[in-house]
Design a protein around this motif. Structure first.
Motif, PDB file in Angstrom:
ATOM      1  N   LEU A 199     -45.331  24.747 -14.319  1.00 57.55           N
ATOM      2  CA  LEU A 199     -44.080  24.681 -13.575  1.00 57.55           C
ATOM      3  C   LEU A 199     -42.915  25.278 -14.359  1.00 57.55           C
ATOM      4  O   LEU A 199     -41.806  25.378 -13.844  1.00 57.55           O
ATOM      5  N   LYS A 200     -43.182  25.651 -15.627  1.00 49.81           N
ATOM      6  CA  LYS A 200     -42.162  26.279 -16.474  1.00 49.81           C
ATOM      7  C   LYS A 200     -42.747  27.592 -16.988  1.00 49.81           C
ATOM      8  O   LYS A 200     -43.951  27.703 -17.207  1.00 49.81           O
ATOM      9  N   THR A 201     -41.883  28.575 -17.207  1.00 56.71           N
ATOM     10  CA  THR A 201     -42.347  29.824 -17.798  1.00 56.71           C
ATOM     11  C   THR A 201     -42.401  29.665 -19.317  1.00 56.71           C
ATOM     12  O   THR A 201     -41.629  28.894 -19.899  1.00 56.71           O
ATOM     13  N   PHE A 202     -43.318  30.380 -19.940  1.00 57.61           N
ATOM     14  CA  PHE A 202     -43.601  30.150 -21.356  1.00 57.61           C
ATOM     15  C   PHE A 202     -42.424  30.470 -22.276  1.00 57.61           C
ATOM     16  O   PHE A 202     -42.373  29.985 -23.403  1.00 57.61           O
ATOM     17  N   ASP A 203     -41.456  31.259 -21.810  1.00 57.83           N
ATOM     18  CA  ASP A 203     -40.286  31.536 -22.640  1.00 57.83           C
ATOM     19  C   ASP A 203     -39.404  30.295 -22.807  1.00 57.83           C
ATOM     20  O   ASP A 203     -38.517  30.269 -23.659  1.00 57.83           O
ATOM     21  N   LYS A 204     -39.656  29.261 -22.026  1.00 54.83           N
ATOM     22  CA  LYS A 204     -38.916  27.999 -22.151  1.00 54.83           C
ATOM     23  C   LYS A 204     -39.512  27.090 -23.229  1.00 54.83           C
ATOM     24  O   LYS A 204     -38.927  26.081 -23.592  1.00 54.83           O
ATOM     25  N   CYS A 205     -40.676  27.445 -23.717  1.00 54.02           N
ATOM     26  CA  CYS A 205     -41.340  26.639 -24.742  1.00 54.02           C
ATOM     27  C   CYS A 205     -40.671  26.891 -26.089  1.00 54.02           C
ATOM     28  O   CYS A 205     -40.486  28.037 -26.497  1.00 54.02           O
ATOM     29  N   ILE A 206     -40.314  25.824 -26.772  1.00 58.61           N
ATOM     30  CA  ILE A 206     -39.749  25.910 -28.115  1.00 58.61           C
ATOM     31  C   ILE A 206     -40.838  25.441 -29.079  1.00 58.61           C
ATOM     32  O   ILE A 206     -41.252  24.288 -29.049  1.00 58.61           O
ATOM     33  N   PHE A 207     -41.298  26.343 -29.914  1.00 53.72           N
ATOM     34  CA  PHE A 207     -42.377  26.015 -30.837  1.00 53.72           C
ATOM     35  C   PHE A 207     -41.820  25.297 -32.069  1.00 53.72           C
ATOM     36  O   PHE A 207     -40.794  25.686 -32.616  1.00 53.72           O
ATOM     37  N   ASP A 208     -42.504  24.246 -32.464  1.00 55.53           N
ATOM     38  CA  ASP A 208     -42.066  23.384 -33.560  1.00 55.53           C
ATOM     39  C   ASP A 208     -42.717  23.836 -34.866  1.00 55.53           C
ATOM     40  O   ASP A 208     -43.911  23.628 -35.073  1.00 55.53           O
ATOM     41  N   LYS A 209     -41.946  24.426 -35.750  1.00 49.48           N
ATOM     42  CA  LYS A 209     -42.473  24.962 -37.004  1.00 49.48           C
ATOM     43  C   LYS A 209     -42.975  23.873 -37.942  1.00 49.48           C
ATOM     44  O   LYS A 209     -43.695  24.164 -38.895  1.00 49.48           O
ATOM     45  N   ASP A 210     -42.628  22.627 -37.690  1.00 49.15           N
ATOM     46  CA  ASP A 210     -43.044  21.531 -38.555  1.00 49.15           C
ATOM     47  C   ASP A 210     -44.343  20.868 -38.103  1.00 49.15           C
ATOM     48  O   ASP A 210     -44.773  19.879 -38.704  1.00 49.15           O
ATOM     49  N   LYS A 211     -44.945  21.400 -37.042  1.00 51.99           N
ATOM     50  CA  LYS A 211     -46.204  20.841 -36.534  1.00 51.99           C
ATOM     51  C   LYS A 211     -47.259  21.930 -36.426  1.00 51.99           C
ATOM     52  O   LYS A 211     -46.920  23.104 -36.317  1.00 51.99           O
ATOM     53  N   ASP A 212     -48.517  21.514 -36.445  1.00 54.15           N
ATOM     54  CA  ASP A 212     -49.572  22.444 -36.077  1.00 54.15           C
ATOM     55  C   ASP A 212     -49.393  22.751 -34.595  1.00 54.15           C
ATOM     56  O   ASP A 212     -49.144  21.845 -33.787  1.00 54.15           O
ATOM     57  N   ILE A 213     -49.512  24.019 -34.231  1.00 49.29           N
ATOM     58  CA  ILE A 213     -49.317  24.448 -32.852  1.00 49.29           C
ATOM     59  C   ILE A 213     -50.663  24.880 -32.291  1.00 49.29           C
ATOM     60  O   ILE A 213     -51.396  25.642 -32.927  1.00 49.29           O
ATOM     61  N   TYR A 214     -50.975  24.396 -31.087  1.00 45.00           N
ATOM     62  CA  TYR A 214     -52.214  24.750 -30.407  1.00 45.00           C
ATOM     63  C   TYR A 214     -51.890  25.454 -29.094  1.00 45.00           C
ATOM     64  O   TYR A 214     -51.326  24.848 -28.189  1.00 45.00           O
ATOM     65  N   LEU A 215     -52.212  26.731 -29.025  1.00 42.30           N
ATOM     66  CA  LEU A 215     -52.016  27.521 -27.807  1.00 42.30           C
ATOM     67  C   LEU A 215     -53.332  27.471 -27.046  1.00 42.30           C
ATOM     68  O   LEU A 215     -54.344  27.989 -27.505  1.00 42.30           O
ATOM     69  N   PHE A 216     -53.322  26.845 -25.895  1.00 40.10           N
ATOM     70  CA  PHE A 216     -54.537  26.510 -25.153  1.00 40.10           C
ATOM     71  C   PHE A 216     -54.698  27.425 -23.947  1.00 40.10           C
ATOM     72  O   PHE A 216     -53.788  27.538 -23.130  1.00 40.10           O
ATOM     73  N   PHE A 217     -55.885  28.057 -23.816  1.00 49.27           N
ATOM     74  CA  PHE A 217     -56.178  28.991 -22.731  1.00 49.27           C
ATOM     75  C   PHE A 217     -57.519  28.635 -22.099  1.00 49.27           C
ATOM     76  O   PHE A 217     -58.450  28.213 -22.786  1.00 49.27           O
ATOM     77  N   GLY A 218     -57.627  28.843 -20.785  1.00 52.89           N
ATOM     78  CA  GLY A 218     -58.828  28.474 -20.054  1.00 52.89           C
ATOM     79  C   GLY A 218     -59.803  29.607 -19.853  1.00 52.89           C
ATOM     80  O   GLY A 218     -59.525  30.764 -20.186  1.00 52.89           O
ATOM     81  N   LYS A 219     -60.937  29.256 -19.287  1.00 51.79           N
ATOM     82  CA  LYS A 219     -61.969  30.265 -19.035  1.00 51.79           C
ATOM     83  C   LYS A 219     -61.522  31.247 -17.962  1.00 51.79           C
ATOM     84  O   LYS A 219     -60.659  30.943 -17.136  1.00 51.79           O
ATOM     85  N   GLU A 220     -62.114  32.414 -18.007  1.00 56.27           N
ATOM     86  CA  GLU A 220     -61.687  33.513 -17.160  1.00 56.27           C
ATOM     87  C   GLU A 220     -61.799  33.215 -15.667  1.00 56.27           C
ATOM     88  O   GLU A 220     -60.934  33.638 -14.898  1.00 56.27           O
ATOM     89  N   SER A 221     -62.799  32.487 -15.243  1.00 50.53           N
ATOM     90  CA  SER A 221     -63.012  32.288 -13.802  1.00 50.53           C
ATOM     91  C   SER A 221     -62.139  31.201 -13.191  1.00 50.53           C
ATOM     92  O   SER A 221     -61.639  31.363 -12.079  1.00 50.53           O
ATOM     93  N   THR A 222     -61.925  30.098 -13.902  1.00 45.92           N
ATOM     94  CA  THR A 222     -61.211  28.973 -13.291  1.00 45.92           C
ATOM     95  C   THR A 222     -60.121  28.370 -14.164  1.00 45.92           C
ATOM     96  O   THR A 222     -59.464  27.415 -13.744  1.00 45.92           O
TER      97      THR A 222
END
Length: 169
Positions: free
Chosen positions: A83-106
């Motif tokens: 519901l938000k575009t990814f440019d609204k995400c503020i990444f926290d440099k003090d934490k491990d960051i996990y960028l999560f992506f799904g499988k190609e079909s679903t």
């Protein structure tokens, strides 16, 4: 540490390209099974080139095991349903960051997304476009994360041929 997480990837060429991206950007890769290929697939090796040798990657039998081993940090779920575009995400440099992506079909399992609605982001595109290529999405998300964090520990000049390469030709 910036981490890329692939939930049940299906296409070896995409995963190979993502392996290459993760290696070049000094990111850890997490693969959640089942995979739609075997890791010694020739297409995967061709796409990842020789970068797989320097890649830090881990494989998990399922999402629950992945979360059990990686429970802390900032989780960002890339989905067409965000519901938000990814440019609204503020990444926290003090934490491990996990960028999560799904499988190609679903994509990512809808139950996982529903449990993490505040962390679901969409890449803007035409309204009648279903999706973008998985390896392209990873590159876009990874680059924005790195940009926000100042490209920490990445070279800003050509090292292999020399920073003055164009001046010498």
């Amino acid at each position: 540490m910036i981490n890329v997480v692939l939930y049940e990837p299906e296409i070896p060429q995409n995963t190979g390209n993502i392996m290459r991206t993760c290696s070049a950007f000094n990111m850890r890769l997490h693969l959640i099974e089942p995979l739609g290929f075997v890791l010694d697939d020739k297409h995967l090796k061709r796409a990842s080139m020789d970068y797989i040798d320097s890649l830090d990657y881990h494989i998990y039998p399922n999402y629950e095991e992945f979360r059990k081993q990686n429970g802390k940090g900032q989780f960002v779920y890339f989905t067409r349903y965000g519901l938000k575009t990814f440019d609204k995400c503020i990444f926290d440099k003090d934490k491990d960051i996990y960028l999560f992506f799904g499988k190609e079909s679903t994509g990512i399992d809808k139950g996982i997304l529903k449990d993490n609605l505040d962390a679901c982001y969409r890449l803007p595109m035409r309204s009648d476009a279903r999706s973008l290529n998985l390896s392209n999405c990873v590159a876009i998300g990874a680059y924005e994360c790195l940009r926000q964090l100042g490209f920490d520990s990445l070279s800003e000049v050509e090292v292999i041929k020399g920073a003055d390469f164009l001046l010498r030709i």
